[in-house]
Design a protein around this motif. Structure first.
Motif, PDB file in Angstrom:
ATOM      1  N   LEU A   1     -30.869  12.709 -21.180  1.00 48.38           N
ATOM      2  CA  LEU A   1     -30.142  14.120 -22.035  1.00 48.38           C
ATOM      3  C   LEU A   1     -28.306  14.605 -20.261  1.00 48.38           C
ATOM      4  CD1 LEU A   1     -30.578  17.418 -23.379  1.00 48.38           C
ATOM      5  CD2 LEU A   1     -29.101  17.525 -20.925  1.00 48.38           C
ATOM      6  N   LEU A   2     -29.397  14.243 -19.035  1.00 48.67           N
ATOM      7  CA  LEU A   2     -28.736  13.737 -17.906  1.00 48.67           C
ATOM      8  C   LEU A   2     -28.373  12.663 -18.243  1.00 48.67           C
ATOM      9  CD1 LEU A   2     -30.835  15.600 -15.242  1.00 48.67           C
ATOM     10  CD2 LEU A   2     -29.431  16.696 -16.498  1.00 48.67           C
ATOM     11  N   ARG A   3     -28.774  11.510 -17.959  1.00 50.21           N
ATOM     12  CA  ARG A   3     -28.335  10.491 -17.895  1.00 50.21           C
ATOM     13  C   ARG A   3     -26.518  11.057 -18.961  1.00 50.21           C
ATOM     14  NH1 ARG A   3     -27.098   7.328 -14.882  1.00 50.21           N
ATOM     15  NH2 ARG A   3     -25.460   7.534 -15.114  1.00 50.21           N
ATOM     16  N   ASN A   4     -27.118  10.976 -20.591  1.00 47.64           N
ATOM     17  CA  ASN A   4     -25.823  11.359 -21.474  1.00 47.64           C
ATOM     18  C   ASN A   4     -24.812  11.796 -20.859  1.00 47.64           C
ATOM     19  OD1 ASN A   4     -27.379   8.915 -23.130  1.00 47.64           O
ATOM     20  ND2 ASN A   4     -27.445  11.118 -24.363  1.00 47.64           N
ATOM     21  N   LEU A   5     -25.298  13.053 -19.761  1.00 47.00           N
ATOM     22  CA  LEU A   5     -23.797  14.026 -19.595  1.00 47.00           C
ATOM     23  C   LEU A   5     -23.226  12.934 -18.606  1.00 47.00           C
ATOM     24  CD1 LEU A   5     -23.339  16.703 -20.093  1.00 47.00           C
ATOM     25  CD2 LEU A   5     -25.188  17.909 -18.414  1.00 47.00           C
ATOM     26  N   ASP A   6     -23.804  12.708 -17.345  1.00 49.11           N
ATOM     27  CA  ASP A   6     -23.586  12.085 -16.695  1.00 49.11           C
ATOM     28  C   ASP A   6     -21.948  11.263 -17.046  1.00 49.11           C
ATOM     29  OD1 ASP A   6     -23.199  11.028 -13.362  1.00 49.11           O
ATOM     30  OD2 ASP A   6     -23.307   8.836 -14.341  1.00 49.11           O
TER      31      ASP A   6
ATOM     32  N   GLY B   1     -24.033   5.899 -12.167  1.00 53.52           N
ATOM     33  CA  GLY B   1     -25.063   4.589 -11.474  1.00 53.52           C
ATOM     34  C   GLY B   1     -26.131   4.977 -10.537  1.00 53.52           C
ATOM     35  N   VAL B   2     -26.255   6.266 -10.856  1.00 54.83           N
ATOM     36  CA  VAL B   2     -27.820   7.229 -10.155  1.00 54.83           C
ATOM     37  C   VAL B   2     -28.997   7.467 -10.985  1.00 54.83           C
ATOM     38  CG1 VAL B   2     -28.283   8.658  -8.589  1.00 54.83           C
ATOM     39  CG2 VAL B   2     -26.352   7.349  -8.478  1.00 54.83           C
ATOM     40  N   PRO B   3     -30.072   7.115 -11.247  1.00 62.31           N
ATOM     41  CA  PRO B   3     -31.378   6.921 -12.734  1.00 62.31           C
ATOM     42  C   PRO B   3     -31.601   8.582 -12.068  1.00 62.31           C
ATOM     43  CG  PRO B   3     -32.314   5.859 -10.540  1.00 62.31           C
ATOM     44  CD  PRO B   3     -30.906   5.969  -9.934  1.00 62.31           C
ATOM     45  N   PHE B   4     -32.483   8.883 -13.792  1.00 62.42           N
ATOM     46  CA  PHE B   4     -32.961  10.285 -13.423  1.00 62.42           C
ATOM     47  C   PHE B   4     -34.050  10.635 -13.763  1.00 62.42           C
ATOM     48  CE2 PHE B   4     -27.937  10.924 -13.997  1.00 62.42           C
ATOM     49  CZ  PHE B   4     -27.699  11.762 -13.053  1.00 62.42           C
ATOM     50  N   GLU B   5     -34.879  10.880 -13.036  1.00 65.15           N
ATOM     51  CA  GLU B   5     -36.862  11.403 -13.444  1.00 65.15           C
ATOM     52  C   GLU B   5     -36.947  12.456 -13.782  1.00 65.15           C
ATOM     53  OE1 GLU B   5     -38.571   9.257 -10.127  1.00 65.15           O
ATOM     54  OE2 GLU B   5     -37.340   8.750  -9.368  1.00 65.15           O
ATOM     55  N   SER B   6     -38.018  12.371 -14.985  1.00 68.34           N
ATOM     56  CA  SER B   6     -38.575  13.734 -15.283  1.00 68.34           C
ATOM     57  C   SER B   6     -39.914  13.836 -14.909  1.00 68.34           C
ATOM     58  CB  SER B   6     -38.685  13.335 -17.022  1.00 68.34           C
ATOM     59  OG  SER B   6     -37.147  13.930 -17.617  1.00 68.34           O
ATOM     60  N   VAL B   7     -39.926  15.216 -14.147  1.00 65.91           N
ATOM     61  CA  VAL B   7     -41.341  15.283 -14.381  1.00 65.91           C
ATOM     62  C   VAL B   7     -42.373  16.326 -14.870  1.00 65.91           C
ATOM     63  CG1 VAL B   7     -42.625  16.062 -11.782  1.00 65.91           C
ATOM     64  CG2 VAL B   7     -40.770  14.908 -11.533  1.00 65.91           C
ATOM     65  N   ARG B   8     -43.669  16.220 -15.598  1.00 61.16           N
ATOM     66  CA  ARG B   8     -44.384  17.148 -16.816  1.00 61.16           C
ATOM     67  C   ARG B   8     -45.047  18.023 -15.014  1.00 61.16           C
ATOM     68  NH1 ARG B   8     -44.250  15.998 -21.715  1.00 61.16           N
ATOM     69  NH2 ARG B   8     -43.321  13.807 -22.241  1.00 61.16           N
ATOM     70  N   VAL B   9     -44.843  19.701 -15.536  1.00 65.61           N
ATOM     71  CA  VAL B   9     -45.636  20.278 -14.889  1.00 65.61           C
ATOM     72  C   VAL B   9     -46.182  21.278 -15.380  1.00 65.61           C
ATOM     73  CG1 VAL B   9     -45.440  22.404 -13.206  1.00 65.61           C
ATOM     74  CG2 VAL B   9     -43.847  20.178 -12.875  1.00 65.61           C
ATOM     75  N   ARG B  10     -47.883  21.399 -15.326  1.00 67.17           N
ATOM     76  CA  ARG B  10     -48.638  22.059 -15.875  1.00 67.17           C
ATOM     77  C   ARG B  10     -48.431  23.613 -16.137  1.00 67.17           C
ATOM     78  NH1 ARG B  10     -50.798  20.847 -20.239  1.00 67.17           N
ATOM     79  NH2 ARG B  10     -52.127  22.691 -19.791  1.00 67.17           N
TER      80      ARG B  10
ATOM     81  N   LEU C   1     -39.609  18.542  -7.154  1.00 67.67           N
ATOM     82  CA  LEU C   1     -38.434  17.364  -8.300  1.00 67.67           C
ATOM     83  C   LEU C   1     -37.959  16.311  -7.203  1.00 67.67           C
ATOM     84  CD1 LEU C   1     -36.930  20.070 -10.477  1.00 67.67           C
ATOM     85  CD2 LEU C   1     -39.547  18.680 -10.573  1.00 67.67           C
ATOM     86  N   PRO C   2     -37.926  15.025  -8.064  1.00 70.65           N
ATOM     87  CA  PRO C   2     -36.926  14.109  -7.610  1.00 70.65           C
ATOM     88  C   PRO C   2     -35.602  14.986  -7.899  1.00 70.65           C
ATOM     89  CG  PRO C   2     -38.321  13.091  -9.318  1.00 70.65           C
ATOM     90  CD  PRO C   2     -38.230  14.208  -9.053  1.00 70.65           C
TER      91      PRO C   2
END
Length: 814
Positions: free
Chosen positions: A541-546, A607-616, A597-598
């Motif tokens: 989603l953030l990639r598309n928003l960018d 041109g910058v990648p985004f990463e998802s993080v899972r948190v319990r 978080l990254p």
């Protein structure tokens, strides 16, 4: 004294207070004359035009009061007095001996040699004035027999001196007369100079070591009784054809000067008292109180209905249907006399035959010297069941329009008591000028209130109204504008309902302020809503928003934090685009931590990648997401704000709103905050396993019957038999469609019990169903119509493996 001695009981050795004509000269920092009174013209024979701008040493015999060192610039020594404070005498070190006084004989234009008494005062504080010089004709005083008790027709010794004004009875009356000699200036400036003169010493005439007369200044302007008598003599002379009395022209000019000066001082004072804020209500009160009782005894203020409401209105002329609100009423009558008859807040139109209608349509003041009984009856006719005639009949009335930019905003009704002098043409001019200034102030307040209302409406329309309860979580939000003058900005928060009882939580911050940032924020928020409905993972989603931000323009930059909460799996999936990290408060031990978080890059960089993080997470944990305006203060490390955020977020609170308020109080009290603030707080309650039921359905059409039976049995177990028939019918429709359109994977059916009953049916077909209008003979197309009619809410969304169709039913209150 002026043509003789004014005597009083002799205080201190028989001294009598007297009035003498004085010449008044003001000298600026450069040693040049900046003010030359008419009295100075009479005494020295030099016209004002010739005197102003010339070196004072060429005109006055007060050389002992000035520095005589050739190397010292004129009045350079006076700079030492700036900022010395009220104790001026402590700064008189003997070099210049201030205050200074003296006596000299000099030759003046068109005169023989004159004997001059003078007093010189240094002036300190703001402004260019640096010396005040008073001068009098000693020869004229001697000739008229000025003296003390027991003195003869001639006085041998007259000398200027100084004494504290408190040395004489009636000192306050003397002090009040002192401002009359000063040049035309503001009331505050006059008061500042008078205070310095009084502190250095009141000017006196010394006749002996024990007899001193305090000088009451008189610079040629007669007192009121004398003015009236001289006007009458001048008028009689004009009628009889006789020449005017001596100095009649100068006296007339002086009288006119004083009258105009009094009006200008009044307008200047009023201008300083109104417009101290941009609050319309406060400005209205200031305008009304500024004219009572000095100019009038009663002041009623009326404004257009649209002005009071903070709305825009056409520039057309008001008519008999225009509603006018009485917004203020000030008076000097006994308390409560006007309140019941003409209460504040009342709205009414005004008929065409009233002076008020004439004022509002012409935009010009209307003067009624005295309100007759007939006019009083005409005005009172519009006040139903209230007799206003006793309050207005016999009074003088002036109606002045409050207008700005040629538009009438309202008007003021000014009334004077019958025993007070009636309004005249000069009052009409003064009232018009007063109303013009007040109209501009009111229009500024009105425009500010209107723009503030527009900004608030715009911001409210762009910020979502989030439900306090979502599936498996409670949410509270706050938005604070960065400045009072600009209530729109680029900070936003949002929540989006997702399939599987999940909720998307979003906080973003467009770089910059004002309407441009708010417009960009609206575009990005809409894009996030649309892409969230597609059930995209946070990083995607953030990639598309960018990508979208780069297409909108190169200056579109924003930070964003996007999280998906799954209450069944008790998990957060979060991606960050240059935003400050969120805080998680653990319910188990109350500990609060920033999530690691990254960081990512802001939206729009590209041109910058985004990463998802899972948190319990666990039920009861709290998630705090905010913009940097809450934690960042100019000149302070942001780590301090983040630490305060963690500490305040962990503070126990009775409710979600109270928890938000605690955070705001802890961080918003620090000075220096100029940025907008968006805060979203979510309590992650989770959904218990016993509130979730899941089944896997095969591709056999007969499986729809098994699904109906399983749903009815589960609802009976949950005690929800009241909704079993509807739930069973809708499940049958959705499962039948899913079995018909699925390819290879089984159909998944899930029921979730919460505030509502949620039913989800998922298959591996990516084509979303649409609502159709089926005809009487059509075999298909009625299933979703049934769902849309019976369900509280329903929807469809794509998933990574296909699609999900869901509906919700309202549950009976427990």
């Amino acid at each position: 004294m002026d043509r003789g001695t004014e005597r009083s009981d002799p205080p201190h050795g028989g001294a009598a207070a007297g009035r003498i004509p004085l010449a008044v000269v003001v000298v600026d920092r450069a040693g040049l004359v900046s003010h030359w009174s008419r009295g100075a013209r009479r005494l020295f024979g030099t016209a004002r035009e010739e005197a102003v701008g010339r070196p004072v040493v060429d005109l006055l015999p007060v050389s002992g009061a000035f520095p005589e060192d050739e190397e010292t610039a004129p009045y350079g020594a006076y700079a030492a007095y700036d900022g010395l404070g009220p104790d001026l005498e402590s700064s008189l070190d003997g070099r210049l001996f201030y205050p200074a006084a003296g006596r000299a004989r000099l030759t003046a234009a068109d005169n023989d040699r004159i004997d001059v008494l003078w007093w010189a005062y240094p002036l300190v504080g703001p402004g260019t004035e640096r010396l005040l010089v008073l001068a009098a004709d000693a020869g004229a005083l001697r000739a008229e027999g000025t003296g003390t008790s027991g003195a003869g027709a001639a006085v041998e010794r007259i000398a200027p001196g100084f004494a504290l004004h408190t040395d004489f009875p009636g000192a306050e009356d003397l002090a009040r007369g002192l401002p009359e000699i000063l040049p035309s200036m503001s009331v505050g400036e006059s008061a500042r100079i008078v205070s310095q003169v009084l502190e250095l010493g009141y000017p006196v005439l010394e006749f002996s070591q024990n007899d001193r007369v305090p000088v009451t200044p008189d610079w040629g302007v007669p007192r009121r009784s004398e003015r009236t008598a001289r006007r009458q003599r001048a008028a009689a002379a004009a009628l009889s054809g006789e020449p005017l009395p001596p100095d009649a022209e100068d006296e007339a000019q002086d009288l006119e000067y004083v009258a105009v000066r009094e009006r200008l001082e009044f307008l200047n004072e009023v201008s300083g008292r109104i417009g101290t804020s941009l609050d319309l209500s406060r400005t209205i009160v200031e305008v009304s109180r500024a004219v009572v009782p000095r100019f009038t005894d009663v002041a009623g203020t009326y404004l257009r209905e649209q002005v009071v409401a903070g709305e825009g209105f056409s520039d057309g002329v008001p008519d008999t249907t225009t509603m006018w609100h009485r917004v203020a009423l000030e008076h000097t009558d006994e308390p409560g006399r006007w309140d019941d008859v003409v209460p504040v807040g009342e709205a009414m139109p005004f008929p065409a035959h009233t002076p008020f209608f004439q004022c509002m349509t012409t935009g010009e003041p209307v003067l009624v010297p005295r309100i007759s009984e007939q006019m009083g009856h005409m005005i009172a006719a519009q006040f139903e069941k209230r007799d206003i005639r006793p309050l207005i009949t016999g009074r003088s009335m002036l109606v002045v329009p409050l207008k700005a930019r040629h538009v009438v905003l309202g008007f003021m009704i000014l009334l004077r008591h019958p025993e007070r002098v009636e309004f005249n043409d000069m009052d009409r001019v003064t009232g018009a000028e007063l109303a013009a200034r007040a109209g501009l102030v009111l229009d500024n307040a009105r425009m500010y209130m209107y723009q503030e209302s527009v900004a608030e409406t715009l911001q409210d329309s762009m910020l979502p109204h989030i439900a306090p309860r979502m599936s498996g979580c409670d949410i509270a939000t706050r938005y604070l504008p960065g400045t009072l003058l600009g209530r729109v900005g680029g900070d936003w928060f949002d929540s989006v309902k997702l399939p599987g009882s999940r909720t998307a939580l979003v906080v973003g911050d467009v770089m910059g302020h004002g309407l441009n940032s708010a417009a960009m924020m609206g575009q990005l928020r809409t894009a996030v809503q649309t892409m969230a409905a597609l059930d995209l993972p946070p990083a995607q989603l953030l990639r598309n928003l960018d990508d979208l931000a780069q297409r909108l323009g190169e200056h579109y930059l924003a930070t964003c934090l996007y999280a998906i909460y799954d209450p069944i799996a008790s998990e957060l999936e979060i991606a960050n685009a240059g935003h400050i990290p969120p805080v998680v408060v653990r319910a188990e031990n109350g500990r609060s931590d920033l999530l690691d978080l990254p960081t990512g890059a802001p939206i729009g960089v590209g041109g910058v990648p985004f990463e998802s993080v899972r948190v319990r997470v666990a039920p009861g944990d709290r998630l705090v997401m905010c913009t940097d305006g809450l934690v960042e203060v100019r000149g302070e490390d942001i780590g301090v704000g983040l630490a305060t955020l963690c500490e305040s977020a962990a503070h126990p609170a009775a409710s979600m709103d109270a928890a938000c308020d605690t955070i705001i109080r802890a961080l918003n009290t620090r000075g220096g905050r100029k940025d907008d603030v968006a805060l979203l707080l979510a309590r992650l309650n989770g959904i218990e396993p016993e509130d979730v039921a899941e089944w896997r359905i095969g591709h056999d059409p007969r499986e729809a019957g098994r699904a109906r039976a399983a749903v009815r049995e589960q609802l009976h177990e949950w005690g929800l038999d009241s909704v079993a028939d509807t739930a069973e019918l809708l499940v049958s429709e959705l499962v039948t469609n899913a079995v018909r359109h699925s390819h290879s994977r089984p159909v998944d059916l899930r029921l979730v019990r919460g505030d509502t009953l949620l039913c989800e049916v998922a298959d591996d077909d990516h084509t979303l169903p649409t609502l159709l209008s089926a005809g009487r003979l059509d075999e298909f197309g009625r299933g979703l119509r049934v769902v849309s009619t019976l369900a509280h809410e329903w929807g469809t969304s794509r998933t990574g493996s296909g699609k999900t169709v869901w509906y919700e039913l309202t549950l009976p209150r427990r």
